[in-house]
Design a protein around this motif. Sequence first.
Motif, PDB file in Angstrom:
ATOM      1  N   ASN A  35      62.915-127.856  31.790  1.00  0.00           N
ATOM      2  CA  ASN A  35      62.791-129.063  30.986  1.00  0.00           C
ATOM      3  C   ASN A  35      61.455-129.031  30.266  1.00  0.00           C
ATOM      4  O   ASN A  35      60.395-129.056  30.883  1.00  0.00           O
ATOM      5  N   ASN A  36      61.498-128.941  28.940  1.00  0.00           N
ATOM      6  CA  ASN A  36      60.303-128.998  28.107  1.00  0.00           C
ATOM      7  C   ASN A  36      60.262-130.372  27.468  1.00  0.00           C
ATOM      8  O   ASN A  36      61.194-130.756  26.775  1.00  0.00           O
ATOM      9  N   TYR A  37      59.192-131.109  27.718  1.00  0.00           N
ATOM     10  CA  TYR A  37      59.094-132.490  27.256  1.00  0.00           C
ATOM     11  C   TYR A  37      57.947-132.619  26.262  1.00  0.00           C
ATOM     12  O   TYR A  37      56.917-131.963  26.408  1.00  0.00           O
ATOM     13  N   GLY A  38      58.121-133.487  25.287  1.00  0.00           N
ATOM     14  CA  GLY A  38      57.034-133.759  24.362  1.00  0.00           C
ATOM     15  C   GLY A  38      57.377-134.895  23.432  1.00  0.00           C
ATOM     16  O   GLY A  38      58.425-134.891  22.812  1.00  0.00           O
ATOM     17  N   PRO A  39      56.497-135.884  23.340  1.00  0.00           N
ATOM     18  CA  PRO A  39      56.733-136.974  22.393  1.00  0.00           C
ATOM     19  C   PRO A  39      56.591-136.472  20.956  1.00  0.00           C
ATOM     20  O   PRO A  39      55.834-135.548  20.689  1.00  0.00           O
ATOM     21  N   THR A  40      57.324-137.068  20.056  1.00  0.00           N
ATOM     22  CA  THR A  40      57.324-136.657  18.652  1.00  0.00           C
ATOM     23  C   THR A  40      55.924-136.642  18.057  1.00  0.00           C
ATOM     24  O   THR A  40      55.588-135.775  17.259  1.00  0.00           O
ATOM     25  N   GLU A  41      55.086-137.594  18.465  1.00  0.00           N
ATOM     26  CA  GLU A  41      53.740-137.671  17.905  1.00  0.00           C
ATOM     27  C   GLU A  41      52.889-136.461  18.288  1.00  0.00           C
ATOM     28  O   GLU A  41      51.896-136.176  17.652  1.00  0.00           O
ATOM     29  N   ALA A  49      58.593-127.760  33.054  1.00  0.00           N
ATOM     30  CA  ALA A  49      58.842-127.557  34.483  1.00  0.00           C
ATOM     31  C   ALA A  49      60.226-126.979  34.684  1.00  0.00           C
ATOM     32  O   ALA A  49      61.174-127.355  33.992  1.00  0.00           O
ATOM     33  N   GLU A  50      60.328-126.077  35.644  1.00  0.00           N
ATOM     34  CA  GLU A  50      61.638-125.596  36.060  1.00  0.00           C
ATOM     35  C   GLU A  50      62.279-126.695  36.889  1.00  0.00           C
ATOM     36  O   GLU A  50      61.635-127.298  37.745  1.00  0.00           O
ATOM     37  N   ILE A  51      63.543-126.989  36.617  1.00  0.00           N
ATOM     38  CA  ILE A  51      64.249-128.089  37.278  1.00  0.00           C
ATOM     39  C   ILE A  51      65.058-127.556  38.467  1.00  0.00           C
ATOM     40  O   ILE A  51      65.766-126.567  38.348  1.00  0.00           O
ATOM     41  N   LEU A  58      63.751-135.574  38.495  1.00  0.00           N
ATOM     42  CA  LEU A  58      63.614-134.581  37.443  1.00  0.00           C
ATOM     43  C   LEU A  58      62.263-134.772  36.763  1.00  0.00           C
ATOM     44  O   LEU A  58      62.060-135.716  36.009  1.00  0.00           O
ATOM     45  N   SER A  59      61.345-133.885  37.017  1.00  0.00           N
ATOM     46  CA  SER A  59      59.980-133.974  36.515  1.00  0.00           C
ATOM     47  C   SER A  59      59.901-133.579  35.046  1.00  0.00           C
ATOM     48  O   SER A  59      60.667-132.739  34.572  1.00  0.00           O
ATOM     49  N   ILE A  60      58.921-134.155  34.332  1.00  0.00           N
ATOM     50  CA  ILE A  60      58.629-133.675  32.983  1.00  0.00           C
ATOM     51  C   ILE A  60      57.678-132.488  33.063  1.00  0.00           C
ATOM     52  O   ILE A  60      57.373-131.868  32.067  1.00  0.00           O
ATOM     53  N   GLY A  61      57.204-132.169  34.253  1.00  0.00           N
ATOM     54  CA  GLY A  61      56.404-130.967  34.456  1.00  0.00           C
ATOM     55  C   GLY A  61      54.920-131.171  34.268  1.00  0.00           C
ATOM     56  O   GLY A  61      54.412-132.285  34.306  1.00  0.00           O
ATOM     57  N   ARG A  62      54.262-130.066  34.038  1.00  0.00           N
ATOM     58  CA  ARG A  62      52.810-130.043  33.847  1.00  0.00           C
ATOM     59  C   ARG A  62      52.500-129.671  32.408  1.00  0.00           C
ATOM     60  O   ARG A  62      53.330-129.086  31.716  1.00  0.00           O
ATOM     61  N   ALA A  63      51.295-129.983  31.991  1.00  0.00           N
ATOM     62  CA  ALA A  63      50.861-129.665  30.630  1.00  0.00           C
ATOM     63  C   ALA A  63      50.948-128.165  30.375  1.00  0.00           C
ATOM     64  O   ALA A  63      50.627-127.356  31.251  1.00  0.00           O
ATOM     65  N   ILE A  64      51.404-127.803  29.177  1.00  0.00           N
ATOM     66  CA  ILE A  64      51.451-126.393  28.791  1.00  0.00           C
ATOM     67  C   ILE A  64      50.021-125.918  28.527  1.00  0.00           C
ATOM     68  O   ILE A  64      49.086-126.725  28.464  1.00  0.00           O
ATOM     69  N   ALA A  65      49.846-124.622  28.351  1.00  0.00           N
ATOM     70  CA  ALA A  65      48.528-124.023  28.125  1.00  0.00           C
ATOM     71  C   ALA A  65      47.803-124.693  26.953  1.00  0.00           C
ATOM     72  O   ALA A  65      48.417-125.043  25.946  1.00  0.00           O
ATOM     73  N   ASN A  66      46.513-124.888  27.134  1.00  0.00           N
ATOM     74  CA  ASN A  66      45.642-125.446  26.095  1.00  0.00           C
ATOM     75  C   ASN A  66      46.014-126.883  25.728  1.00  0.00           C
ATOM     76  O   ASN A  66      45.808-127.321  24.603  1.00  0.00           O
ATOM     77  N   THR A  67      46.591-127.614  26.675  1.00  0.00           N
ATOM     78  CA  THR A  67      47.029-128.988  26.451  1.00  0.00           C
ATOM     79  C   THR A  67      46.623-129.852  27.634  1.00  0.00           C
ATOM     80  O   THR A  67      46.596-129.385  28.765  1.00  0.00           O
ATOM     81  N   ARG A  68      46.310-131.107  27.389  1.00  0.00           N
ATOM     82  CA  ARG A  68      46.042-132.074  28.440  1.00  0.00           C
ATOM     83  C   ARG A  68      47.036-133.215  28.317  1.00  0.00           C
ATOM     84  O   ARG A  68      47.407-133.601  27.223  1.00  0.00           O
TER      85      ARG A  68
END
Length: 84
Positions: A35-41, A49-51, A58-68
Amino acid sequence: LAEQFVELENTSLRVLLTGGDKLKRAVKKPYTLVNNYGPTENTVVATSAEIHPEEGSLSIGRAIANTRVYILGEGNQVQPEGVA
């Protein structure tokens, strides 16, 4: 669309990457569901996160690299790690 797709029988798929919104339901399948999550903005993908449907939520996971990612509670207060 992804939630409808995972209901179908599929024997050739190895990995399914979703994008955009948080998955609301998932079922155990022979392939990996990410599951890759991200608001349009922000972007299409901000967290990932792997589901594992058998684990419950169902988690939205952790921040991807170079992201907070900051989770805000009432009054826009930053929540500690692990708090919804």
